[in-house]
Design a protein around this motif. Structure first.
Motif, PDB file in Angstrom:
ATOM      1  N   ASN A 227      52.079  45.720 -28.767  1.00  0.00           N
ATOM      2  CA  ASN A 227      53.067  45.181 -29.706  1.00  0.00           C
ATOM      3  C   ASN A 227      53.926  46.261 -30.359  1.00  0.00           C
ATOM      4  O   ASN A 227      54.272  46.180 -31.533  1.00  0.00           O
ATOM      5  N   GLY A 257      50.350  44.372 -25.382  1.00  0.00           N
ATOM      6  CA  GLY A 257      50.189  43.225 -26.277  1.00  0.00           C
ATOM      7  C   GLY A 257      50.173  41.923 -25.488  1.00  0.00           C
ATOM      8  O   GLY A 257      50.593  41.860 -24.337  1.00  0.00           O
ATOM      9  N   ARG A 258      49.691  40.890 -26.149  1.00  0.00           N
ATOM     10  CA  ARG A 258      49.408  39.628 -25.478  1.00  0.00           C
ATOM     11  C   ARG A 258      50.621  38.980 -24.801  1.00  0.00           C
ATOM     12  O   ARG A 258      50.486  38.265 -23.813  1.00  0.00           O
ATOM     13  N   LYS A 259      51.799  39.225 -25.318  1.00  0.00           N
ATOM     14  CA  LYS A 259      52.996  38.616 -24.733  1.00  0.00           C
ATOM     15  C   LYS A 259      53.978  39.686 -24.254  1.00  0.00           C
ATOM     16  O   LYS A 259      55.182  39.442 -24.162  1.00  0.00           O
ATOM     17  N   GLU A 260      53.454  40.875 -23.986  1.00  0.00           N
ATOM     18  CA  GLU A 260      54.273  41.928 -23.398  1.00  0.00           C
ATOM     19  C   GLU A 260      53.971  41.985 -21.911  1.00  0.00           C
ATOM     20  O   GLU A 260      52.854  41.716 -21.498  1.00  0.00           O
ATOM     21  N   SER A 261      54.965  42.353 -21.136  1.00  0.00           N
ATOM     22  CA  SER A 261      54.772  42.308 -19.695  1.00  0.00           C
ATOM     23  C   SER A 261      55.461  43.481 -19.028  1.00  0.00           C
ATOM     24  O   SER A 261      56.469  43.987 -19.516  1.00  0.00           O
ATOM     25  N   ARG A 279      46.847  41.001 -20.354  1.00  0.00           N
ATOM     26  CA  ARG A 279      47.796  42.089 -20.088  1.00  0.00           C
ATOM     27  C   ARG A 279      47.091  43.434 -19.913  1.00  0.00           C
ATOM     28  O   ARG A 279      47.490  44.443 -20.484  1.00  0.00           O
TER      29      ARG A 279
END
Lengths: 285, 191
Positions: A227, A257-261, A279
């Motif tokens: 994040n 982070g959980r919504k990083e790609s 991730r």
């Protein structure tokens, strides 16, 4: 509530002017103080800058620019706005659970493990990792390099003293993350603070490092950067992902982070997924 | 006619049902991208998108940072992140909660208003606090179009009511009519 009639040309001009002001502010900060926010992502930057404008009792970004350039105290405050990321121990517990179950077995086979936690903020997740590695019996073979751009938060991370009020959440995260001991045994309560066991810090090196401008400083088996990249634009994300790739050993682990790609960057093909949802990636080429 | 660049929707209490009714009324060739904030529990998993997928003819996606905004898609703010709109792509942030909420409706609406200006359509549905009202004000300020669910038909009237009290609202409609109205707006925009 009455509102003036909409005037597209005037609103357009105001927004364009705002862009000019944000550009001048970040350029001025870079030239005078050396902090480079020029490639930070616009929507979050805009919110954070306006928050500081109002907090300083000002009404334009240009006024903030003047104050920041002539008053280093104001720069300190803006720096906190732009670089502090709130965090918690074992944040996203399932991430730590996946790390425990899928990555630790790999690390067990290594004689020595170097871990880089980039953008560690106030350090809660670094201390969490030290606990996890202790419980898994490999901490004595690990060294964690915890870095952040901001000296003030880094000092907090180093102190290992956190508000007692957050311990309830931390404890519940610890349990969900597969904690094997009793969380409260890791700290001593003093007034409103929890002081964490200094022995957990033994293998952690805290150092200032700027992801935007600094180069790699070692080769690592594991890199965490959770994040932090969300605040960067595509070009800067690309640069930092290259930095990580070049700092990872073959088969090194990357945790985001959980919504990083990584799929929107050019390094996507260099990794395979260890746990897609959490991730966790592994460098394969 | 007004071009629609993006439709942003905000809701909290009662939102799961409201979103399913609204999205269910949209045809599969409904072009304008839709971004929605439903206040969600911090650890909530995939259940919201999974449920909405069963109700919507359009693909429903939990947003990853920097995801491109494409037509004919419904995008949801992930749990525990703010969802922000940049022209053509999404941004996520972990900044502090706004109106006790992360994701916050105001954060989505304000960023979408700044990015899409007059091409932004905002929709505020059922909910139990005043998140979203300031966002509607910003959408109007940038020349966008604003629809609020009729508080009389809303499961929780506080959120739409505060929108009506705070912003200059273009349409107040019962839930069942919002989807069809969006279709009408879209059809007009193509002529």
């Amino acid at each position: 509530m009455s509102q003036a009639a909409f005037n597209p040309a005037a609103e357009q001009e105001k927004l364009d002017l705002e862009m000019v002001e944000i550009h001048l502010l970040t350029e001025g900060i870079y030239r005078h103080y050396g902090f480079d926010f020029r490639d930070y992502s616009l929507p979050s930057m805009r919110r954070r800058i306006w928050k500081r404008v109002y907090a300083e009792g000002l009404s334009t970004i240009s006024a903030l620019q003047e104050k920041v350039l002539h008053d280093s105290g104001c720069m300190e405050r803006l720096l906190l706005d732009l670089s502090i990321n709130t965090t918690a121990m074992f944040r996203d517990p399932t991430f730590y659970l996946a790390f425990r179950n899928k990555v630790v077995p790999i690390l067990r086979t290594y004689p020595f493990v170097r871990i880089w936690h980039a953008g560690c903020s106030t350090g809660e997740e670094v201390w969490s990792m030290a606990m996890l590695l202790t419980e898994e019996g490999i901490y004595n073979r690990c060294r964690i390099y915890a870095t952040d751009i901001n000296e003030a938060v880094l000092q907090k991370a180093k102190d290992g003293i956190f508000p007692i009020a957050s311990m309830q959440e931390n404890t519940s995260n610890y349990i969900s993350a597969g904690g094997k001991d009793t969380f409260s045994e890791y700290y001593t309560a003093r007034y409103d603070y929890a002081i964490f066991r200094p022995s957990l810090r033994e293998n952690i090196v805290f150092a200032q490092h700027n992801l935007v401008t600094d180069a790699s400083f070692n080769q690592f088996n594991v890199i965490f950067c959770r994040n932090v990249l969300i605040y960067f634009n595509n070009a800067l994300q690309e640069r930092v992902q290259q930095l990580f790739l070049n700092s990872l050993d073959n088969f090194g682990i990357l945790g985001l982070g959980r919504k990083e790609s990584i799929r929107f960057t050019s390094v996507a093909d260099s990794y395979e997924e260890i746990d897609a949802e959490e991730r966790l990636y592994r460098r394969v080429r | 006619m007004r071009q629609i660049g993006i439709i942003v929707i905000g809701t909290s209490l009662g939102g799961m049902h409201a979103l399913s009714v609204l999205l269910g009324a949209l045809p599969p060739d409904f072009d304008p991208p839709i971004a929605a904030v439903q206040h969600r529990y911090r650890f909530s998993n995939e259940s919201l998108p999974a449920y909405l997928r069963t109700k919507s003819k359009l693909p429903v996606v939990d947003v990853d940072d920097k995801l491109f905004i494409r037509p004919r898609h419904v995008y949801l703010a992930p749990a525990d992140y703010h969802l922000l709109v940049e022209r053509g792509s999404f941004d996520l942030s972990k900044d502090p909660a706004v109106k006790y909420s992360r994701p916050s409706i105001d954060v989505l609406f304000e960023s979408a208003a700044d990015a899409y200006r007059a091409q932004c359509v905002g929709v505020l549905l059922t909910g139990s606090n005043d998140d979203g009202a300031q966002g509607l004000v910003r959408i109007k300020k940038q020349g966008g179009f604003v629809i609020v669910e009729d508080p009389a038909s809303a499961e929780a009237p506080e959120m739409p009511q505060s929108g009506i009290d705070t912003a200059q609202v273009d349409r107040i409609l019962p839930l069942e009519r919002i989807g069809p109205y969006l279709v009408e707006l879209w059809r007009q925009s193509r002529t």
